[in-house]
Structures are given as C-alpha cells and as structure tokens.
Design an enzyme around this catalytic site. Structure first.
Site, PDB file in Angstrom:
ATOM      1  N   ASN A 223      68.173 -34.038  40.713  1.00  0.00           N
ATOM      2  CA  ASN A 223      68.752 -33.306  39.576  1.00  0.00           C
ATOM      3  C   ASN A 223      70.275 -33.434  39.600  1.00  0.00           C
ATOM      4  O   ASN A 223      70.836 -34.074  40.482  1.00  0.00           O
ATOM      5  CB  ASN A 223      68.297 -31.843  39.602  1.00  0.00           C
ATOM      6  CG  ASN A 223      68.711 -31.162  40.888  1.00  0.00           C
ATOM      7  OD1 ASN A 223      69.890 -31.051  41.194  1.00  0.00           O
ATOM      8  ND2 ASN A 223      67.732 -30.714  41.674  1.00  0.00           N
ATOM      9  N   LYS A 303      57.951 -50.905  47.184  1.00  0.00           N
ATOM     10  CA  LYS A 303      58.449 -50.684  45.821  1.00  0.00           C
ATOM     11  C   LYS A 303      57.293 -50.837  44.818  1.00  0.00           C
ATOM     12  O   LYS A 303      56.549 -51.830  44.890  1.00  0.00           O
ATOM     13  CB  LYS A 303      59.550 -51.716  45.538  1.00  0.00           C
ATOM     14  CG  LYS A 303      60.236 -51.499  44.221  1.00  0.00           C
ATOM     15  CD  LYS A 303      61.337 -52.514  44.007  1.00  0.00           C
ATOM     16  CE  LYS A 303      61.825 -52.421  42.580  1.00  0.00           C
ATOM     17  NZ  LYS A 303      62.710 -53.512  42.221  1.00  0.00           N
ATOM     18  N   ILE A 321      62.378 -22.603  49.897  1.00  0.00           N
ATOM     19  CA  ILE A 321      63.133 -22.440  51.147  1.00  0.00           C
ATOM     20  C   ILE A 321      63.599 -21.000  51.338  1.00  0.00           C
ATOM     21  O   ILE A 321      63.331 -20.381  52.367  1.00  0.00           O
ATOM     22  CB  ILE A 321      64.331 -23.419  51.164  1.00  0.00           C
ATOM     23  CG1 ILE A 321      63.812 -24.858  51.105  1.00  0.00           C
ATOM     24  CG2 ILE A 321      65.185 -23.202  52.416  1.00  0.00           C
ATOM     25  CD1 ILE A 321      64.852 -25.904  50.834  1.00  0.00           C
ATOM     26  N   LYS A 355      61.270 -13.184  45.634  1.00  0.00           N
ATOM     27  CA  LYS A 355      61.649 -13.956  46.833  1.00  0.00           C
ATOM     28  C   LYS A 355      62.117 -13.048  47.968  1.00  0.00           C
ATOM     29  O   LYS A 355      62.592 -13.532  48.982  1.00  0.00           O
ATOM     30  CB  LYS A 355      62.738 -14.972  46.467  1.00  0.00           C
ATOM     31  CG  LYS A 355      62.268 -16.018  45.440  1.00  0.00           C
ATOM     32  CD  LYS A 355      63.322 -17.078  45.193  1.00  0.00           C
ATOM     33  CE  LYS A 355      62.946 -17.975  44.008  1.00  0.00           C
ATOM     34  NZ  LYS A 355      63.021 -19.386  44.318  1.00  0.00           N
TER      35      LYS A 355
HETATM   36  O1  C5P Z   1      63.007 -20.384  41.601  1.00  0.00           O
HETATM   37  P1  C5P Z   1      64.392 -20.936  41.414  1.00  0.00           P
HETATM   38  O2  C5P Z   1      64.515 -22.356  41.733  1.00  0.00           O
HETATM   39  O3  C5P Z   1      64.970 -20.617  40.073  1.00  0.00           O
HETATM   40  O4  C5P Z   1      65.231 -20.072  42.429  1.00  0.00           O
HETATM   41  C1  C5P Z   1      66.552 -20.352  42.699  1.00  0.00           C
HETATM   42  C2  C5P Z   1      66.915 -19.857  44.078  1.00  0.00           C
HETATM   43  O5  C5P Z   1      65.918 -20.185  45.022  1.00  0.00           O
HETATM   44  C3  C5P Z   1      68.152 -20.574  44.575  1.00  0.00           C
HETATM   45  O6  C5P Z   1      68.794 -19.690  45.462  1.00  0.00           O
HETATM   46  C4  C5P Z   1      67.570 -21.783  45.275  1.00  0.00           C
HETATM   47  O7  C5P Z   1      68.473 -22.320  46.221  1.00  0.00           O
HETATM   48  C5  C5P Z   1      66.349 -21.195  45.917  1.00  0.00           C
HETATM   49  N1  C5P Z   1      65.233 -22.148  46.072  1.00  0.00           N
HETATM   50  C6  C5P Z   1      64.830 -22.552  47.328  1.00  0.00           C
HETATM   51  N2  C5P Z   1      63.775 -23.395  47.471  1.00  0.00           N
HETATM   52  C7  C5P Z   1      63.105 -23.855  46.398  1.00  0.00           C
HETATM   53  C8  C5P Z   1      63.507 -23.460  45.117  1.00  0.00           C
HETATM   54  C9  C5P Z   1      64.581 -22.606  44.982  1.00  0.00           C
HETATM   55  O8  C5P Z   1      65.448 -22.141  48.315  1.00  0.00           O
HETATM   56  N3  C5P Z   1      62.105 -24.675  46.550  1.00  0.00           N
END
Ligand code: C5P
Length: 424
Positions: A223, A303, A321, A355
């Site tokens: 991204n 590839k 995470i 979360k």
């Molecule tokens: O669910 P979303 O991606 O909108 O949440 C954003 C928050 O969660 C951010 O703090 C991002 O760093 C964390 N995040 C994460 N692992 C993921 C997705 C998001 O730590 N797979």
C-alpha cells in the site's frame, strides 16, 4: 563519518579564532555549525585578523564579529560579560600557543582571554601550530594546566604542515569539529531526557510503514504508506527519553537519531519481531504500520507466467498485530491508529474496544491535506473507558508537532492510570 547534524534548538556557540594559518578552516567550521542550527558569534584575536577578515565571519555567522575589549562602541552592543553569559560553549579553533599560555596563566589583556575567565560555559580548544611548538615543554605544560582547569582539548592531527614540517599540530577538519560539538549537545540533551523526559525509562516499540506480501519472487501486494508518522513518533519518543525500537516495513526514510530500527517485509515478520520485543520488555507499543489485511495463500516459487485474461490469486487474512500484542500476558500500554475515509470517529472508537487498546489516534485520509504521504496531519485521540479521559482533538500541524502531542497524550494517560491505581 556519519554527519547527522539535526537541529539542536537555541544553543549558542562562541567560535574564537586566534592567529594561525588554520584560521581559514574556521570559516568552514562556522558554516557547518550554522547548518546544524547553532547560533554563532565569532570572537577574533588580533593575530587571527592577520590571516582572515572579520567580514568573512560576519557574513557566515550572521552576526557582527567581536574583536575589541575596550572599545566603547563594541561593548555597547554585546559586551564581554554578556558574551560570556550568552555562550553555551566556547570553541577556540584554532587555538594558538599564545592563547593557550594566556588561558593557563589567567591573563586578561584582550577580549578572548577576558571572556575565558568570565564564562561559565564549557571551553574547548583545538590547538593548531608548528609541530615543534606543539612539542615544546611550555606548550605541553600549559595544556596540562588547562586540562586540570576543566578545558576540553581537541588533539591536533598529524600530517604535512603549512610550514613544510610533518608532525602533530594540524587542526582537525571543520566537519570533524562540527560533528564533535553536535555529538556533545546530543549527549547532553539525551542525559537530561533520560532523567526527566516524559517517557524516561520506557521502552517504546513502534511499527511503521507498509508491509509487503509476496505473490511470487518478483511481485508483491502493498500500500501507499510512507512510514512518516511512525518515524516522526519514534523521534519524538526518543526525545522524550525513551529507548525506542522501530519495526519498519519497506520505506525510504532515514532512521531517526538514537532509534534502533529493525527492517521487516511481511505482516507475519512484523508480528514475529513485535513478539520478540515483548520478551525484551516493552512498556508502550505503538502501531502506526499500515499492515496488509491479506497475504497470498501460497507464494509461487517461480515467477508466474502471463497466460489468459484473468489471474486468480487466493488470499488469506493476516494476523492483527496490535490486537495480538494486546492479548498477551505481558501487555504494554497499547496505542493504535485508524485511517478512515468516512465515519472516522465512530470506526476508530470501535477499533479501540475491539482491539483492546488503551488509546487510538484517528485521522481522515480522504482529506488531501493530511494523512498518508503528507507532512501534515490532524487527529482525534480516544482513550479506553477506564482512563476516564476526554477525547482530544489535535489540530492540523506538522507530523513532528502531532507526534509531540501524541507523546503528551501517552504520558498523560500513563500518569492517569497511576493516579487511578493510587485511589484504590
Ligand atoms: O483494522 P485497521 O487496519 O483499521 O486498524 C488499524 C490499527 O491496527 C493500526 O494501529 C494498525 O497498525 C493496526 N493493525 C495491525 N495489524 C493488522 C492490521 C492493523 O497491527 N493486521
């Protein structure tokens, strides 16, 4: 030599130039110190003016040059006592034999020797002279006296001298001197931050940037995250006295000064590294990374060849995470970020609960003037219910200023918890 001369605000340096051929190097020294953000005033002895003119230093320092002790006009500007008080550091470069002798003997018959006696600031001398004069007993005796008196002596380099001799006595290069001065202030700042900073004694772990999920050996899903917010926060946490580990996805940003950086590619690697940090001991975990929600179910070994009009790649969900870390027994203070394009506050508050975070900072990335690649940001911060703290609106500001406000918010929330615990 790394030359990170990040701006050290409002530090005043007197560069004192004495008589010696190395005086020409002092012009570049002043330039380098100005580049590093120091305020510079130059003092010149009579001897120095035989080698280089005050006008040169006036142009380079942006201030008039101080040459006279008993000139009423000069003293009416910034007199020698004010000058002595103004300085955070006096750097005598080059320092001639004569100046060293005057300092050692405590003479006060010109502006520089008087300034030396009148200042409380640290004094550094960079002696530069003919190798025989350097080796002379009187010079060495004077240097010993100066060291005993607390003066920092920057040793001269060895090599070919302007007089044709070869030996010790060359002034170190201006870049080297500027580097040493900057390091000195960085260290002094760090010592204060480690004792009194808002996050003193804390280990902060920050995830930043995008993740990169391989499709095959040459392609990936990712991204547009640049990592700027996470890197800026890492710098702010370090300035607040914390030990900082930055777990960075692939971004092209310089590591902030003093910050430990661990580079990762995929979300799984980012999670593994984050878990290792918990084992090391982590007090605050800040998730700014734009983690890819999905990864390719099975990465092709070779590839993938072009064939047909469509290519179907099967994706599986990546681990969350920040949510995973928040569930661990040794749970740090958890900070999340939410980038949304609509219903910003509602979604962010939902994520805070889902979360199990302590704090979430959200911003509206549909606005072109803030967010992703921009240097500016505006945010709203929510705290978990048990903090009983109002949400905070952080007005549009540079990512640097926003980072400082986020450090304030983390610090306030941590102290608030301490207060609540004390009440029970
Ligand atoms: O669910 P979303 O991606 O909108 O949440 C954003 C928050 O969660 C951010 O703090 C991002 O760093 C964390 N995040 C994460 N692992 C993921 C997705 C998001 O730590 N797979």
């Amino acid at each position: 030599m790394s030359f990170d001369l990040s701006v050290i605000p409002n530090k005043n340096i007197i560069v004192a130039v004495t008589g010696g051929i190395a005086a020409y190097k002092s012009a570049i020294l002043v330039r380098r110190l100005k580049d590093a953000g120091f305020n510079i005033r130059v003092v010149m002895t009579k001897g120095a003016q035989a080698f280089i003119t005050p006008l040169t230093f006036q142009a380079l320092s942006g201030n008039s040059v101080h040459t006279e002790l008993l000139n009423p006009e000069a003293e009416a500007g910034m007199g020698h006592i004010e000058l002595a008080r103004w300085a955070d550091l006096v750097l005598v470069a080059p320092a001639s034999c004569d100046t060293l002798a005057k300092f050692a003997a405590g003479l006060a018959d010109d502006l520089l020797s008087t300034l030396y006696l009148a200042t409380k600031a640290p004094v550094w001398v960079a002696p530069a002279m003919n190798q025989q004069m350097w080796a002379a007993k009187a010079t060495q005796r004077n240097l010993n006296t100066l060291v005993e008196d607390g003066v920092h002596v920057i040793m001269p380099d060895a090599g070919a001298q302007a007089c044709g001799d070869i030996g010790l006595g060359r002034m170190p290069e201006p870049e080297e001197l500027a580097y040493q001065v900057t390091e000195y202030f960085h260290k002094a700042q760090r010592t204060i931050a480690e004792k009194f900073g808002q996050l003193a004694g804390k280990h902060v772990v920050i995830t930043a940037g995008p993740t990169r999920e391989s499709i095959d050996p040459v392609r990936y899903i990712s991204n547009h995250s640049t990592g700027k917010m996470g890197f800026s926060l890492a710098a702010a946490c370090y300035s607040a006295g914390a030990k900082v580990t930055l777990i960075a996805g692939p971004v092209s940003l310089d590591t902030p000064n003093g910050v430990r950086r661990i580079n990762v590619q995929s979300a799984v690697q980012m999670l593994d590294t984050s878990m290792q940090m918990l084992d090391e001991g982590c007090d605050i975990f800040i998730a700014t990374a734009a983690v890819a929600d999905y990864r390719v179910a099975s990465v092709a070994e070779h590839k993938i060849k072009k064939s047909g009009d469509e290519l179907n790649v099967s994706l599986v969900k990546n681990p969350d995470i920040v949510a995973t870390i928040a569930q661990q027994a040794k749970r740090p203070f958890m900070v999340g970020f939410a980038a949304e394009t609509r219903n910003v506050e509602e979604y962010a508050a939902g994520k805070l609960v889902a979360k199990k975070l302590d704090m979430i900072a959200c911003n509206d990335v549909s606005r072109a003037d803030i967010g992703f690649a921009s240097d500016q940001n505006a945010m709203t911060v929510f705290f978990a219910d048990h903090y009983q703290m109002q949400k905070r609106d952080l007005e549009k500001a540079s990512k640097q200023e926003i980072s400082q406000q986020l450090v304030d918010a983390i610090h306030d929330a941590l102290n608030h918890t301490a207060e609540i615990e004390e009440d029970f």
